[in-house]
Design an enzyme around this catalytic site. Structure first.
Site, PDB file in Angstrom:
ATOM      1  N   HIS A 146      -4.906 -13.166  11.985  1.00  0.00           N
ATOM      2  CA  HIS A 146      -6.341 -13.333  12.243  1.00  0.00           C
ATOM      3  C   HIS A 146      -6.759 -12.678  13.567  1.00  0.00           C
ATOM      4  CE1 HIS A 146     -10.243 -15.173  12.716  1.00  0.00           C
ATOM      5  NE2 HIS A 146      -9.848 -15.678  13.865  1.00  0.00           N
ATOM      6  N   GLU A 178     -22.694 -25.496  16.630  1.00  0.00           N
ATOM      7  CA  GLU A 178     -22.948 -24.079  16.327  1.00  0.00           C
ATOM      8  C   GLU A 178     -24.307 -23.831  15.701  1.00  0.00           C
ATOM      9  OE1 GLU A 178     -19.533 -21.811  14.936  1.00  0.00           O
ATOM     10  OE2 GLU A 178     -20.887 -20.367  13.996  1.00  0.00           O
ATOM     11  N   ASN A 207     -17.970 -15.858  17.544  1.00  0.00           N
ATOM     12  CA  ASN A 207     -17.608 -15.088  16.348  1.00  0.00           C
ATOM     13  C   ASN A 207     -17.629 -13.588  16.612  1.00  0.00           C
ATOM     14  OD1 ASN A 207     -17.246 -17.303  14.607  1.00  0.00           O
ATOM     15  ND2 ASN A 207     -19.464 -17.515  14.449  1.00  0.00           N
ATOM     16  N   LYS A 256     -13.827 -28.556  16.060  1.00  0.00           N
ATOM     17  CA  LYS A 256     -13.965 -28.105  14.663  1.00  0.00           C
ATOM     18  C   LYS A 256     -12.652 -28.389  13.954  1.00  0.00           C
ATOM     19  CE  LYS A 256     -17.196 -24.211  14.761  1.00  0.00           C
ATOM     20  NZ  LYS A 256     -17.304 -22.769  14.446  1.00  0.00           N
ATOM     21  N   LYS A 302     -14.686 -21.677  26.733  1.00  0.00           N
ATOM     22  CA  LYS A 302     -14.960 -22.313  25.440  1.00  0.00           C
ATOM     23  C   LYS A 302     -15.565 -23.709  25.642  1.00  0.00           C
ATOM     24  CE  LYS A 302     -13.847 -23.183  20.785  1.00  0.00           C
ATOM     25  NZ  LYS A 302     -12.967 -23.073  19.647  1.00  0.00           N
ATOM     26  N   HIS A 327     -13.311 -10.658   9.563  1.00  0.00           N
ATOM     27  CA  HIS A 327     -13.160 -11.389   8.298  1.00  0.00           C
ATOM     28  C   HIS A 327     -13.122 -10.436   7.109  1.00  0.00           C
ATOM     29  CE1 HIS A 327     -14.773 -15.330  10.215  1.00  0.00           C
ATOM     30  NE2 HIS A 327     -13.452 -15.265  10.264  1.00  0.00           N
ATOM     31  N   ARG A 356     -22.846 -21.088  20.283  1.00  0.00           N
ATOM     32  CA  ARG A 356     -21.442 -21.132  19.887  1.00  0.00           C
ATOM     33  C   ARG A 356     -21.087 -19.999  18.920  1.00  0.00           C
ATOM     34  NH1 ARG A 356     -17.742 -26.523  18.423  1.00  0.00           N
ATOM     35  NH2 ARG A 356     -15.803 -25.376  18.111  1.00  0.00           N
ATOM     36  N   GLU A 406      -8.228 -13.308  21.232  1.00  0.00           N
ATOM     37  CA  GLU A 406      -9.272 -14.340  21.391  1.00  0.00           C
ATOM     38  C   GLU A 406      -9.609 -14.557  22.877  1.00  0.00           C
ATOM     39  OE1 GLU A 406     -10.902 -15.435  18.780  1.00  0.00           O
ATOM     40  OE2 GLU A 406      -9.557 -15.623  17.053  1.00  0.00           O
ATOM     41  N   ARG A 445     -12.378 -43.889   8.312  1.00  0.00           N
ATOM     42  CA  ARG A 445     -13.645 -43.406   8.892  1.00  0.00           C
ATOM     43  C   ARG A 445     -13.503 -42.842  10.307  1.00  0.00           C
ATOM     44  NH1 ARG A 445     -15.886 -47.880   6.191  1.00  0.00           N
ATOM     45  NH2 ARG A 445     -16.901 -47.174   4.296  1.00  0.00           N
ATOM     46  N   HIS A 493     -15.493 -11.271  14.728  1.00  0.00           N
ATOM     47  CA  HIS A 493     -15.097 -11.984  13.518  1.00  0.00           C
ATOM     48  C   HIS A 493     -15.867 -11.520  12.279  1.00  0.00           C
ATOM     49  CE1 HIS A 493     -13.072 -14.447  16.427  1.00  0.00           C
ATOM     50  NE2 HIS A 493     -12.575 -15.245  15.507  1.00  0.00           N
TER      51      HIS A 493
HETATM   52  P1  NAD Z   1      -0.649 -21.013  12.879  1.00  0.00           P
HETATM   53  O1  NAD Z   1      -0.984 -22.401  13.160  1.00  0.00           O
HETATM   54  O2  NAD Z   1      -0.419 -20.624  11.468  1.00  0.00           O
HETATM   55  O3  NAD Z   1       0.626 -20.589  13.754  1.00  0.00           O
HETATM   56  C1  NAD Z   1       1.178 -19.306  13.602  1.00  0.00           C
HETATM   57  C2  NAD Z   1       2.683 -19.373  13.337  1.00  0.00           C
HETATM   58  O4  NAD Z   1       3.371 -19.672  14.551  1.00  0.00           O
HETATM   59  C3  NAD Z   1       3.071 -20.467  12.368  1.00  0.00           C
HETATM   60  O5  NAD Z   1       4.110 -20.006  11.549  1.00  0.00           O
HETATM   61  C4  NAD Z   1       3.580 -21.580  13.296  1.00  0.00           C
HETATM   62  O6  NAD Z   1       4.463 -22.459  12.668  1.00  0.00           O
HETATM   63  C5  NAD Z   1       4.259 -20.772  14.350  1.00  0.00           C
HETATM   64  N1  NAD Z   1       4.395 -21.419  15.659  1.00  0.00           N
HETATM   65  C6  NAD Z   1       3.596 -22.333  16.225  1.00  0.00           C
HETATM   66  N2  NAD Z   1       3.988 -22.587  17.473  1.00  0.00           N
HETATM   67  C7  NAD Z   1       5.067 -21.827  17.708  1.00  0.00           C
HETATM   68  C8  NAD Z   1       5.917 -21.651  18.833  1.00  0.00           C
HETATM   69  N3  NAD Z   1       5.686 -22.289  19.979  1.00  0.00           N
HETATM   70  N4  NAD Z   1       6.960 -20.792  18.726  1.00  0.00           N
HETATM   71  C9  NAD Z   1       7.165 -20.105  17.569  1.00  0.00           C
HETATM   72  N5  NAD Z   1       6.384 -20.217  16.480  1.00  0.00           N
HETATM   73  C10 NAD Z   1       5.349 -21.073  16.554  1.00  0.00           C
HETATM   74  O7  NAD Z   1      -1.784 -20.012  13.415  1.00  0.00           O
HETATM   75  P2  NAD Z   1      -2.683 -20.035  14.745  1.00  0.00           P
HETATM   76  O8  NAD Z   1      -2.945 -18.615  15.040  1.00  0.00           O
HETATM   77  O9  NAD Z   1      -2.148 -20.906  15.788  1.00  0.00           O
HETATM   78  O10 NAD Z   1      -4.032 -20.707  14.234  1.00  0.00           O
HETATM   79  C11 NAD Z   1      -4.787 -20.159  13.184  1.00  0.00           C
HETATM   80  C12 NAD Z   1      -5.602 -21.249  12.550  1.00  0.00           C
HETATM   81  O11 NAD Z   1      -6.479 -21.807  13.533  1.00  0.00           O
HETATM   82  C13 NAD Z   1      -6.484 -20.786  11.406  1.00  0.00           C
HETATM   83  O12 NAD Z   1      -6.348 -21.678  10.337  1.00  0.00           O
HETATM   84  C14 NAD Z   1      -7.881 -20.850  11.980  1.00  0.00           C
HETATM   85  O13 NAD Z   1      -8.854 -21.133  11.003  1.00  0.00           O
HETATM   86  C15 NAD Z   1      -7.772 -21.944  12.986  1.00  0.00           C
HETATM   87  N6  NAD Z   1      -8.737 -21.856  14.088  1.00  0.00           N
HETATM   88  C16 NAD Z   1      -9.514 -22.932  14.338  1.00  0.00           C
HETATM   89  C17 NAD Z   1     -10.426 -22.906  15.372  1.00  0.00           C
HETATM   90  C18 NAD Z   1     -11.243 -24.119  15.681  1.00  0.00           C
HETATM   91  O14 NAD Z   1     -12.157 -24.043  16.482  1.00  0.00           O
HETATM   92  N7  NAD Z   1     -10.938 -25.241  15.091  1.00  0.00           N
HETATM   93  C19 NAD Z   1     -10.565 -21.761  16.160  1.00  0.00           C
HETATM   94  C20 NAD Z   1      -9.733 -20.672  15.887  1.00  0.00           C
HETATM   95  C21 NAD Z   1      -8.836 -20.727  14.843  1.00  0.00           C
HETATM   96 MG    MG Z   2     -10.849 -16.638  15.606  1.00  0.00          MG
END
Ligand code: NAD
Ligand code: MG
Length: 346
Positions: free
Chosen positions: A250, A222, A230, A132, A212, A237, A226, A174, A110, A233
């Site tokens: 992304h 949101e 987007n 999130k 943020k 998307h 918040r 971003e 939990r 986005h």
């Molecule tokens: P990711 O986590 O897939 O990382 C991108 C790639 O970089 C991966 O292959 C990872 O293994 C690699 N990597 C990580 N650190 C590294 C480093 N220091 N050196 C070399 N390679 C490295 O992608 P991301 O862009 O970090 O995150 C995208 C995800 O985040 C999506 O799933 C998205 O939905 C989520 N997200 C969440 C929020 C939120 O508020 N929770 C906001 C934005 C995005």
């Molecule tokens: Mg984003």
């Protein structure tokens, strides 16, 4: 640099942007990571973190593994190692690892504590802050999840030294998003300073996180403000979807999406031509894509309705008002949107 986040329910935590400090935890700790991050940086992390009992669970790398099966694997590791309600998870990786670790922490017995140690630029400026958490399923992205705030976010710019250039650009998109929607001074600063410089990127991370954190403290769940995060986005998307998630990162799709949103802003008189160009130039400085060829404008428009954020069949657009302010609206006419899309179809 430390940014404090404080929510109306009294949840508070620090986001530290600095070289990781040595820390000892008098409890069981599990580091959640993937093979990419582990091979590059796990030794570094282990030098800094020690605990009563420390173990590591490694899950496959990639958005396609951001699902319930991986959550089960993380939970399985927690049960095997007899974690209790006082135990701690550490998310060590990009946004994918962060979202999954947070979600696993939110449901294990939990809810237990977790810490974010984000290693991509995107996760340092965006995903790690705000609570999130979640996973994807066949119905769409991030449709299963919870709001679960970390107890701390430790952002160490050192990790960025190994990040591929495109991933770096995706993070910058971003950052630009936060500046255009909320902070004119920050945008001007971004125009003047090069983020490939170590000191500058640290400042930019802090500024983004500050923005943020402020937004999340106003509207954690949101229900209003918040949604402004987007920006870019709504269009992005659709682009990701049309290209089967295998052409653009992304952040890159968001870059193009911001350019489209700006055209919409220009169309309704919210942005000048000059302002749209300033945003475009800033993105181009980091080789973030800014153009996209729409094959079928009507089809693109229909795709907006697949987004979970288009409630009641109305599309919510985030349109900048100049630079540093924006409006969240579902009152844009289809006619105006179609005209903007046509501008990208030839
Ligand atoms: P990711 O986590 O897939 O990382 C991108 C790639 O970089 C991966 O292959 C990872 O293994 C690699 N990597 C990580 N650190 C590294 C480093 N220091 N050196 C070399 N390679 C490295 O992608 P991301 O862009 O970090 O995150 C995208 C995800 O985040 C999506 O799933 C998205 O939905 C989520 N997200 C969440 C929020 C939120 O508020 N929770 C906001 C934005 C995005
Ligand atoms: Mg984003």
């Amino acid at each position: 640099m430390i940014v404090n986040i404080s929510l109306p329910d009294n949840t508070k935590y620090d986001i530290t942007i600095d070289t990781l400090k040595k820390q000892y935890f008098d409890r069981k700790v599990v580091i959640v990571t993937n093979p990419t991050v582990s091979s590059l940086h796990l030794d570094y992390l282990k030098e800094k973190i020690s605990a009563k009992e420390l173990s590591v669970v490694t899950v496959p790398d990639g958005e396609q593994y951001k699902n319930m099966e991986t959550i089960e694997a993380i939970l399985e590791h927690c049960f095997e190692h007899k974690l209790n309600r006082n135990s701690l998870l550490i998310a060590f990786g990009g946004g994918v690892i962060g979202d999954m670790t947070g979600f696993a922490a939110s449901i294990y017995q939990r809810g237990i504590d977790f810490i974010q140690v984000p290693t991509t630029l995107l996760s340092q400026v965006d995903a790690s802050v705000g609570g999130k958490t979640g996973v994807n399923n066949k119905y769409g992205k991030n449709l299963i999840g919870a709001f679960h705030q970390p107890i701390a976010v430790n952002i160490d710019p050192h990790f960025l030294t190994t990040l591929p250039k495109r991933e770096f650009g995706a993070g910058i998109a971003e950052i630009v998003k936060m500046a255009v929607t909320f902070n004119k001074d920050f945008f001007q600063w971004l125009e003047k300073n090069n983020l490939n410089d170590e000191k500058n990127i640290k400042t930019a991370i802090a500024k983004s996180v500050e923005t943020k954190a402020w937004v999340v403290s106003q509207d954690e769940k949101e229900r209003g403000l918040r949604a402004a995060l987007n920006y870019g986005h709504t269009f992005g998307h659709v682009i990701e979807n049309e290209t089967n998630y295998n052409t653009y990162l992304h952040g890159e799709a968001v870059g193009i999406g911001m350019v489209m949103a700006n055209e919409l802003a220009k169309k309704i008189g919210y942005m000048s031509e000059g302002e749209t160009l300033r945003v475009k130039h800033l993105l181009e400085k980091y080789d973030i894509p800014t153009s996209y060829k729409i094959e079928d404008v009507e089809d693109f428009y229909e795709h907006f309705f697949l987004d979970k954020k288009s409630l009641d069949n109305r599309i919510k657009f985030i349109v900048p008002k100049g630079i540093g302010d924006c409006e969240i609206t579902d009152l844009i006419s289809k006619e105006n949107v179609i005209e903007v899309l046509k501008g990208f179809s030839n």
